[in-house]
Design a protein around this motif. Structure first.
Motif, PDB file in Angstrom:
ATOM      1  N   ALA A 187     122.482  86.692 -14.076  1.00 32.57           N
ATOM      2  CA  ALA A 187     121.899  86.860 -15.408  1.00 32.57           C
ATOM      3  C   ALA A 187     120.975  85.689 -15.741  1.00 32.57           C
ATOM      4  CB  ALA A 187     123.005  86.981 -16.451  1.00 32.57           C
ATOM      5  N   THR A 188     121.392  84.491 -15.378  1.00 37.33           N
ATOM      6  CA  THR A 188     120.554  83.314 -15.605  1.00 37.33           C
ATOM      7  C   THR A 188     119.265  83.405 -14.801  1.00 37.33           C
ATOM      8  OG1 THR A 188     122.516  81.979 -16.026  1.00 37.33           O
ATOM      9  CG2 THR A 188     120.496  80.798 -15.485  1.00 37.33           C
ATOM     10  N   ALA A 189     119.382  83.835 -13.566  1.00 41.50           N
ATOM     11  CA  ALA A 189     118.196  83.984 -12.724  1.00 41.50           C
ATOM     12  C   ALA A 189     117.225  85.011 -13.308  1.00 41.50           C
ATOM     13  CB  ALA A 189     118.602  84.389 -11.308  1.00 41.50           C
ATOM     14  N   GLU A 190     117.747  86.090 -13.856  1.00 37.64           N
ATOM     15  CA  GLU A 190     116.887  87.097 -14.489  1.00 37.64           C
ATOM     16  C   GLU A 190     116.093  86.476 -15.645  1.00 37.64           C
ATOM     17  OE1 GLU A 190     116.254  90.533 -14.460  1.00 37.64           O
ATOM     18  OE2 GLU A 190     117.265  90.834 -12.554  1.00 37.64           O
ATOM     19  N   VAL A 191     116.774  85.691 -16.469  1.00 39.97           N
ATOM     20  CA  VAL A 191     116.112  85.070 -17.615  1.00 39.97           C
ATOM     21  C   VAL A 191     115.041  84.091 -17.139  1.00 39.97           C
ATOM     22  CG1 VAL A 191     116.462  83.515 -19.576  1.00 39.97           C
ATOM     23  CG2 VAL A 191     118.068  85.383 -19.168  1.00 39.97           C
ATOM     24  N   VAL A 192     115.369  83.292 -16.140  1.00 38.34           N
ATOM     25  CA  VAL A 192     114.418  82.304 -15.631  1.00 38.34           C
ATOM     26  C   VAL A 192     113.204  82.983 -15.019  1.00 38.34           C
ATOM     27  CG1 VAL A 192     114.087  80.526 -13.869  1.00 38.34           C
ATOM     28  CG2 VAL A 192     116.131  80.500 -15.296  1.00 38.34           C
ATOM     29  N   PHE A 193     113.426  84.008 -14.210  1.00 38.92           N
ATOM     30  CA  PHE A 193     112.302  84.703 -13.582  1.00 38.92           C
ATOM     31  C   PHE A 193     111.447  85.444 -14.608  1.00 38.92           C
ATOM     32  CE2 PHE A 193     114.816  84.498  -9.520  1.00 38.92           C
ATOM     33  CZ  PHE A 193     113.954  83.642  -8.891  1.00 38.92           C
ATOM     34  N   ASP A 194     112.086  85.995 -15.646  1.00 34.25           N
ATOM     35  CA  ASP A 194     111.317  86.649 -16.712  1.00 34.25           C
ATOM     36  C   ASP A 194     110.449  85.631 -17.451  1.00 34.25           C
ATOM     37  OD1 ASP A 194     112.230  89.177 -16.169  1.00 34.25           O
ATOM     38  OD2 ASP A 194     113.767  89.176 -17.733  1.00 34.25           O
ATOM     39  N   ALA A 195     111.023  84.474 -17.727  1.00 34.27           N
ATOM     40  CA  ALA A 195     110.255  83.433 -18.418  1.00 34.27           C
ATOM     41  C   ALA A 195     109.098  82.952 -17.547  1.00 34.27           C
ATOM     42  CB  ALA A 195     111.164  82.265 -18.781  1.00 34.27           C
ATOM     43  N   ALA A 196     109.345  82.810 -16.264  1.00 31.80           N
ATOM     44  CA  ALA A 196     108.283  82.363 -15.353  1.00 31.80           C
ATOM     45  C   ALA A 196     107.179  83.407 -15.253  1.00 31.80           C
ATOM     46  CB  ALA A 196     108.867  82.073 -13.985  1.00 31.80           C
ATOM     47  N   ALA A 197     107.540  84.677 -15.307  1.00 33.64           N
ATOM     48  CA  ALA A 197     106.536  85.741 -15.219  1.00 33.64           C
ATOM     49  C   ALA A 197     105.668  85.783 -16.479  1.00 33.64           C
ATOM     50  CB  ALA A 197     107.224  87.084 -15.008  1.00 33.64           C
ATOM     51  N   GLN A 198     106.224  85.372 -17.605  1.00 28.35           N
ATOM     52  CA  GLN A 198     105.476  85.405 -18.862  1.00 28.35           C
ATOM     53  C   GLN A 198     104.544  84.211 -19.017  1.00 28.35           C
ATOM     54  OE1 GLN A 198     106.739  87.140 -22.148  1.00 28.35           O
ATOM     55  NE2 GLN A 198     107.765  88.717 -20.986  1.00 28.35           N
ATOM     56  N   GLU A 199     104.865  83.129 -18.338  1.00 32.83           N
ATOM     57  CA  GLU A 199     104.058  81.915 -18.448  1.00 32.83           C
ATOM     58  C   GLU A 199     102.765  82.097 -17.657  1.00 32.83           C
ATOM     59  OE1 GLU A 199     104.584  77.520 -16.752  1.00 32.83           O
ATOM     60  OE2 GLU A 199     106.165  78.181 -18.114  1.00 32.83           O
ATOM     61  N   PRO A 200     101.646  81.811 -18.284  1.00 33.57           N
ATOM     62  CA  PRO A 200     100.375  81.972 -17.561  1.00 33.57           C
ATOM     63  C   PRO A 200     100.284  80.976 -16.401  1.00 33.57           C
ATOM     64  CG  PRO A 200     100.011  81.000 -19.717  1.00 33.57           C
ATOM     65  CD  PRO A 200     101.462  81.337 -19.634  1.00 33.57           C
ATOM     66  N   ARG A 201      99.725  81.432 -15.310  1.00 34.90           N
ATOM     67  CA  ARG A 201      99.592  80.564 -14.145  1.00 34.90           C
ATOM     68  C   ARG A 201      98.423  79.609 -14.352  1.00 34.90           C
ATOM     69  NH1 ARG A 201     101.311  83.934  -8.885  1.00 34.90           N
ATOM     70  NH2 ARG A 201     103.061  84.981  -9.849  1.00 34.90           N
ATOM     71  N   ARG A 202      98.646  78.379 -13.971  1.00 34.52           N
ATOM     72  CA  ARG A 202      97.609  77.357 -14.137  1.00 34.52           C
ATOM     73  C   ARG A 202      96.846  77.189 -12.828  1.00 34.52           C
ATOM     74  NH1 ARG A 202     101.405  72.941 -17.149  1.00 34.52           N
ATOM     75  NH2 ARG A 202     101.850  74.241 -18.948  1.00 34.52           N
ATOM     76  N   ARG A 203      95.556  76.960 -12.979  1.00 36.68           N
ATOM     77  CA  ARG A 203      94.738  76.686 -11.795  1.00 36.68           C
ATOM     78  C   ARG A 203      94.803  75.209 -11.489  1.00 36.68           C
ATOM     79  NH1 ARG A 203      89.268  80.206 -12.581  1.00 36.68           N
ATOM     80  NH2 ARG A 203      90.317  82.182 -12.915  1.00 36.68           N
ATOM     81  N   ARG A 204      94.794  74.888 -10.227  1.00 40.89           N
ATOM     82  CA  ARG A 204      94.833  73.471  -9.831  1.00 40.89           C
ATOM     83  C   ARG A 204      93.489  73.022  -9.388  1.00 40.89           C
ATOM     84  NH1 ARG A 204     100.583  72.327  -7.053  1.00 40.89           N
ATOM     85  NH2 ARG A 204     101.764  73.466  -8.559  1.00 40.89           N
TER      86      ARG A 204
END
Length: 54
Positions: free
Chosen positions: A37-54
């Motif tokens: 359940a924790t992994a689901e929340v973390v992966f959902d949050a990561a998917a919502q965060e916009p990816r930054r260009r380096r």
């Protein structure tokens, strides 16, 4: 988590929990549920965060 389909991830969590419960490992099964359940929340949050260009 783009590599693994959601249904496979959830299926693995459910299977792990059922196997642990059938072996009488209630604490282990509860730990597996919390971990997945924790992994689901973390992966959902990561998917919502916009990816930054380096």
């Amino acid at each position: 988590m783009d590599d693994v389909p959601r249904w496979a991830w959830r299926g693995l969590g459910a299977t792990t929990t059922v196997v642990l419960l059938s072996a009488g490992e209630v604490v282990g099964a509860l730990g597996a549920v919390v971990a997945f359940a924790t992994a689901e929340v973390v992966f959902d949050a990561a998917a919502q965060e916009p990816r930054r260009r380096r």
